[in-house]
Design a protein around this motif. Structure first.
Motif, PDB file in Angstrom:
ATOM      1  N   ILE A   1       0.832  -1.203   0.000  1.00  0.00           N
ATOM      2  CA  ILE A   1       0.000   0.000   0.000  1.00  0.00           C
ATOM      3  C   ILE A   1       0.867   1.254   0.000  1.00  0.00           C
ATOM      4  O   ILE A   1       0.607   2.223  -0.724  1.00  0.00           O
ATOM      5  CB  ILE A   1      -0.946  -0.004   1.215  1.00  0.00           C
ATOM      6  CG1 ILE A   1      -2.043  -1.050   1.017  1.00  0.00           C
ATOM      7  CG2 ILE A   1      -1.573   1.364   1.410  1.00  0.00           C
ATOM      8  CD1 ILE A   1      -2.924  -0.816  -0.185  1.00  0.00           C
ATOM      9  N   TRP A   2       1.950   1.219   0.790  1.00  0.00           N
ATOM     10  CA  TRP A   2       2.747   2.437   0.869  1.00  0.00           C
ATOM     11  C   TRP A   2       3.629   2.650  -0.345  1.00  0.00           C
ATOM     12  O   TRP A   2       3.996   3.777  -0.664  1.00  0.00           O
ATOM     13  CB  TRP A   2       3.574   2.490   2.155  1.00  0.00           C
ATOM     14  CG  TRP A   2       3.309   3.812   2.785  1.00  0.00           C
ATOM     15  CD1 TRP A   2       4.073   4.922   2.727  1.00  0.00           C
ATOM     16  CD2 TRP A   2       2.130   4.184   3.477  1.00  0.00           C
ATOM     17  NE1 TRP A   2       3.446   5.968   3.350  1.00  0.00           N
ATOM     18  CE2 TRP A   2       2.249   5.540   3.824  1.00  0.00           C
ATOM     19  CE3 TRP A   2       0.972   3.497   3.848  1.00  0.00           C
ATOM     20  CZ2 TRP A   2       1.266   6.221   4.519  1.00  0.00           C
ATOM     21  CZ3 TRP A   2       0.003   4.175   4.536  1.00  0.00           C
ATOM     22  CH2 TRP A   2       0.146   5.511   4.854  1.00  0.00           C
ATOM     23  N   ILE A   3       3.962   1.607  -1.025  1.00  0.00           N
ATOM     24  CA  ILE A   3       4.631   1.777  -2.321  1.00  0.00           C
ATOM     25  C   ILE A   3       3.693   2.502  -3.285  1.00  0.00           C
ATOM     26  O   ILE A   3       4.113   3.392  -4.039  1.00  0.00           O
ATOM     27  CB  ILE A   3       5.073   0.422  -2.889  1.00  0.00           C
ATOM     28  CG1 ILE A   3       6.278  -0.107  -2.100  1.00  0.00           C
ATOM     29  CG2 ILE A   3       5.434   0.531  -4.369  1.00  0.00           C
ATOM     30  CD1 ILE A   3       6.717  -1.484  -2.517  1.00  0.00           C
ATOM     31  N   MET A   4       2.411   2.168  -3.231  1.00  0.00           N
ATOM     32  CA  MET A   4       1.426   2.867  -4.051  1.00  0.00           C
ATOM     33  C   MET A   4       1.338   4.340  -3.658  1.00  0.00           C
ATOM     34  O   MET A   4       1.223   5.230  -4.513  1.00  0.00           O
ATOM     35  CB  MET A   4       0.054   2.203  -3.908  1.00  0.00           C
ATOM     36  CG  MET A   4      -0.013   0.784  -4.468  1.00  0.00           C
ATOM     37  SD  MET A   4      -1.543  -0.072  -4.020  1.00  0.00           S
ATOM     38  CE  MET A   4      -2.754   0.998  -4.769  1.00  0.00           C
ATOM     39  N   GLN A   5       1.411   4.626  -2.358  1.00  0.00           N
ATOM     40  CA  GLN A   5       1.349   6.005  -1.902  1.00  0.00           C
ATOM     41  C   GLN A   5       2.559   6.801  -2.377  1.00  0.00           C
ATOM     42  O   GLN A   5       2.425   7.938  -2.850  1.00  0.00           O
ATOM     43  CB  GLN A   5       1.290   6.041  -0.372  1.00  0.00           C
ATOM     44  CG  GLN A   5      -0.066   5.775   0.222  1.00  0.00           C
ATOM     45  CD  GLN A   5      -1.105   6.801  -0.147  1.00  0.00           C
ATOM     46  OE1 GLN A   5      -2.296   6.502  -0.197  1.00  0.00           O
ATOM     47  NE2 GLN A   5      -0.693   8.020  -0.400  1.00  0.00           N
ATOM     48  N   ILE A   6       3.747   6.227  -2.238  1.00  0.00           N
ATOM     49  CA  ILE A   6       4.950   6.929  -2.672  1.00  0.00           C
ATOM     50  C   ILE A   6       4.923   7.122  -4.181  1.00  0.00           C
ATOM     51  O   ILE A   6       5.343   8.157  -4.700  1.00  0.00           O
ATOM     52  CB  ILE A   6       6.217   6.165  -2.229  1.00  0.00           C
ATOM     53  CG1 ILE A   6       6.239   6.005  -0.718  1.00  0.00           C
ATOM     54  CG2 ILE A   6       7.478   6.901  -2.685  1.00  0.00           C
ATOM     55  CD1 ILE A   6       7.384   5.157  -0.210  1.00  0.00           C
ATOM     56  N   PHE A   7       4.415   6.115  -4.894  1.00  0.00           N
ATOM     57  CA  PHE A   7       4.257   6.242  -6.343  1.00  0.00           C
ATOM     58  C   PHE A   7       3.314   7.398  -6.680  1.00  0.00           C
ATOM     59  O   PHE A   7       3.549   8.148  -7.644  1.00  0.00           O
ATOM     60  CB  PHE A   7       3.720   4.938  -6.917  1.00  0.00           C
ATOM     61  CG  PHE A   7       3.307   5.028  -8.364  1.00  0.00           C
ATOM     62  CD1 PHE A   7       4.266   5.040  -9.362  1.00  0.00           C
ATOM     63  CD2 PHE A   7       1.971   5.104  -8.719  1.00  0.00           C
ATOM     64  CE1 PHE A   7       3.889   5.132 -10.698  1.00  0.00           C
ATOM     65  CE2 PHE A   7       1.590   5.188 -10.039  1.00  0.00           C
ATOM     66  CZ  PHE A   7       2.552   5.202 -11.035  1.00  0.00           C
ATOM     67  N   SER A   8       2.263   7.573  -5.877  1.00  0.00           N
ATOM     68  CA  SER A   8       1.330   8.679  -6.091  1.00  0.00           C
ATOM     69  C   SER A   8       2.036  10.017  -5.960  1.00  0.00           C
ATOM     70  O   SER A   8       1.854  10.920  -6.779  1.00  0.00           O
ATOM     71  CB  SER A   8       0.183   8.604  -5.073  1.00  0.00           C
ATOM     72  OG  SER A   8      -0.541   7.397  -5.200  1.00  0.00           O
ATOM     73  N   THR A   9       2.872  10.137  -4.915  1.00  0.00           N
ATOM     74  CA  THR A   9       3.598  11.388  -4.703  1.00  0.00           C
ATOM     75  C   THR A   9       4.546  11.672  -5.857  1.00  0.00           C
ATOM     76  O   THR A   9       4.643  12.805  -6.342  1.00  0.00           O
ATOM     77  CB  THR A   9       4.385  11.323  -3.384  1.00  0.00           C
ATOM     78  OG1 THR A   9       3.483  11.013  -2.315  1.00  0.00           O
ATOM     79  CG2 THR A   9       5.067  12.657  -3.095  1.00  0.00           C
ATOM     80  N   PHE A  10       5.251  10.641  -6.317  1.00  0.00           N
ATOM     81  CA  PHE A  10       6.151  10.826  -7.447  1.00  0.00           C
ATOM     82  C   PHE A  10       5.391  11.289  -8.685  1.00  0.00           C
ATOM     83  O   PHE A  10       5.830  12.207  -9.393  1.00  0.00           O
ATOM     84  CB  PHE A  10       6.888   9.518  -7.758  1.00  0.00           C
ATOM     85  CG  PHE A  10       7.490   9.499  -9.134  1.00  0.00           C
ATOM     86  CD1 PHE A  10       8.637  10.220  -9.422  1.00  0.00           C
ATOM     87  CD2 PHE A  10       6.898   8.770 -10.164  1.00  0.00           C
ATOM     88  CE1 PHE A  10       9.187  10.228 -10.691  1.00  0.00           C
ATOM     89  CE2 PHE A  10       7.435   8.765 -11.436  1.00  0.00           C
ATOM     90  CZ  PHE A  10       8.586   9.495 -11.704  1.00  0.00           C
ATOM     91  N   SER A  11       4.260  10.677  -8.953  1.00  0.00           N
ATOM     92  CA  SER A  11       3.497  10.984 -10.168  1.00  0.00           C
ATOM     93  C   SER A  11       3.034  12.429 -10.193  1.00  0.00           C
ATOM     94  O   SER A  11       3.175  13.125 -11.206  1.00  0.00           O
ATOM     95  CB  SER A  11       2.295  10.033 -10.290  1.00  0.00           C
ATOM     96  OG  SER A  11       2.710   8.689 -10.369  1.00  0.00           O
ATOM     97  N   ILE A  12       2.472  12.899  -9.079  1.00  0.00           N
ATOM     98  CA  ILE A  12       1.959  14.263  -9.064  1.00  0.00           C
ATOM     99  C   ILE A  12       3.106  15.271  -9.070  1.00  0.00           C
ATOM    100  O   ILE A  12       2.987  16.355  -9.651  1.00  0.00           O
ATOM    101  CB  ILE A  12       1.025  14.481  -7.852  1.00  0.00           C
ATOM    102  CG1 ILE A  12       0.257  15.795  -7.990  1.00  0.00           C
ATOM    103  CG2 ILE A  12       1.788  14.443  -6.544  1.00  0.00           C
ATOM    104  CD1 ILE A  12      -0.708  15.836  -9.137  1.00  0.00           C
TER     105      ILE A  12
END
Length: 368
Positions: free
Chosen positions: A278-289
């Motif tokens: 789940i937190w890999i998905m969160q960090i990926f979200s931050t990178f994307s935006i």
């Protein structure tokens, strides 16, 4: 693929963008960072105070953007301070978002390599996630927002459930005494919380893309409130279970907490895998935006199409992400970004808001 830049965001989407932006790598390292800085179990107080300060700065950012309806910071900055200084501030902001995206993608790669893909080259993990992020950002901010609407509720439920399972090793005495060393350690720890709240600055572009810009303050308050709550839970549960000494010795204390207990009789006895995914998905979200915001800013400064700029920034972000030689240098890089956030985003935004009011720049705010 055509990048749409004219789509508008709902208030809910603005909220999840702010929350997802803030819920990046910080939750994995915040307990250790505060424990090292404060040497007391009062980190949860620092998290509350830091969150409230960031919330106030974020409201100032929203009020600034509402002075220039439909325009992002990269467009209206020059109207306040002049073309030359405005473009300089815009370029500095682009560099800030590029560095933040590089930091997030490097942290994600480090955690993935340590816990999931041991032996996989760091560069391979980074490149893989960067290309996925590019594909997401290529669709514009609305696909990003729709993905965030899926990720955030899942993150909230999984995180609270995982933390609740650690109650058997939780000891309230590890959180005592409250303010045993006075208020100074709390104040000293405020600086360490800045990086974990990085994300409020996304309202510099989100406000311009909202269907109801007047709801920008509401989006900022709720969007910041969710991370504040989750960070408080993290600090209390991690320090309460591992103690200050145990947290200081751990590189990724939140994940180590999940690895320190088992629940017999359930379908799954170990839960760090779910939290990690789940937190890999969160960090990926931050990178994307971050990648999208940097690309949008540069495209508006140069008056060029955004998609070629996305491809242009990708190798630069990769090189920046590979600069830290080890985890310690990576954390130092994160501290540097936090310091930049204080002055470039927070202080400059407040100054610009005051200048726009004094010199009556932008549209006159309507009474709500």
């Amino acid at each position: 693929m055509f990048v749409r830049t004219d789509e508008k965001l709902t208030t809910t989407q603005a909220i999840v963008i702010v929350s997802n932006f803030m819920l990046g790598s910080g939750i994995l390292t915040l307990p250790r960072t505060l424990a090292e800085e404060m040497k007391t179990p009062d980190g949860w107080i620092t998290v509350v105070l830091g969150g409230l300060i960031i919330m106030l700065v974020g409201i100032c950012i929203v009020k600034l953007c509402q002075q220039f309806p439909g325009e992002t910071f990269f467009q209206f900055g020059k109207k306040i301070v002049g073309s030359w200084i405005g473009h300089l501030l815009g370029i500095l902001m682009v560099l800030y978002f590029m560095c933040l995206s590089a930091f997030e993608i490097r942290v994600m790669a480090e955690v993935t390599m340590l816990y999931l893909l041991e032996g996989t080259p760091l560069w391979a993990i980074i490149m893989f996630f960067m290309w996925i992020g590019l594909y997401l950002a290529s669709g514009g901010i609305n696909p990003i927002a729709r993905l965030f609407e899926i990720i955030l509720p899942i993150t909230f439920v999984v995180f609270i459930f995982s933390m609740a399972l650690s109650y058997k090793i939780f000891d309230i005495d590890n959180l005592r005494p409250v303010l045993g060393d006075g208020i100074l350690p709390v104040i000293r720890g405020l600086k360490s919380t800045i990086l974990v709240y990085a994300g409020y600055e996304v309202m510099l572009i989100v406000t311009a893309k909202m269907q109801q810009p007047k709801d920008g303050v509401k989006a900022m308050v709720i969007g910041t409130g969710i991370p504040i709550f989750l960070y408080i839970v993290t600090i209390i549960m991690v320090i309460g279970a591992m103690s200050i000494d145990g947290v200081v010795r751990s590189t990724w204390p939140t994940l180590d907490l999940m690895r320190s207990f088992e629940i017999a009789g359930l379908l799954f006895e170990r839960f760090e895998f779910f939290l990690l995914v789940i937190w890999i998905m969160q960090i990926f979200s931050t990178f994307s935006i971050c990648h999208y915001t940097a690309s949008l800013g540069l495209s508006q400064i140069m008056n060029k199409k955004i998609k070629p700029i996305m491809y242009l920034l990708l190798p630069i972000i990769f090189l920046v992400a590979m600069l830290p030689k080890n985890v310690n240098e990576l954390f130092e890089f994160g501290d540097f970004i936090g310091n930049i956030s204080i002055y470039l985003v927070g202080l400059v935004s407040i100054i610009l808001l005051l200048m726009s009011k004094v010199f009556k720049k932008g549209a006159v705010e309507q009474n709500e």
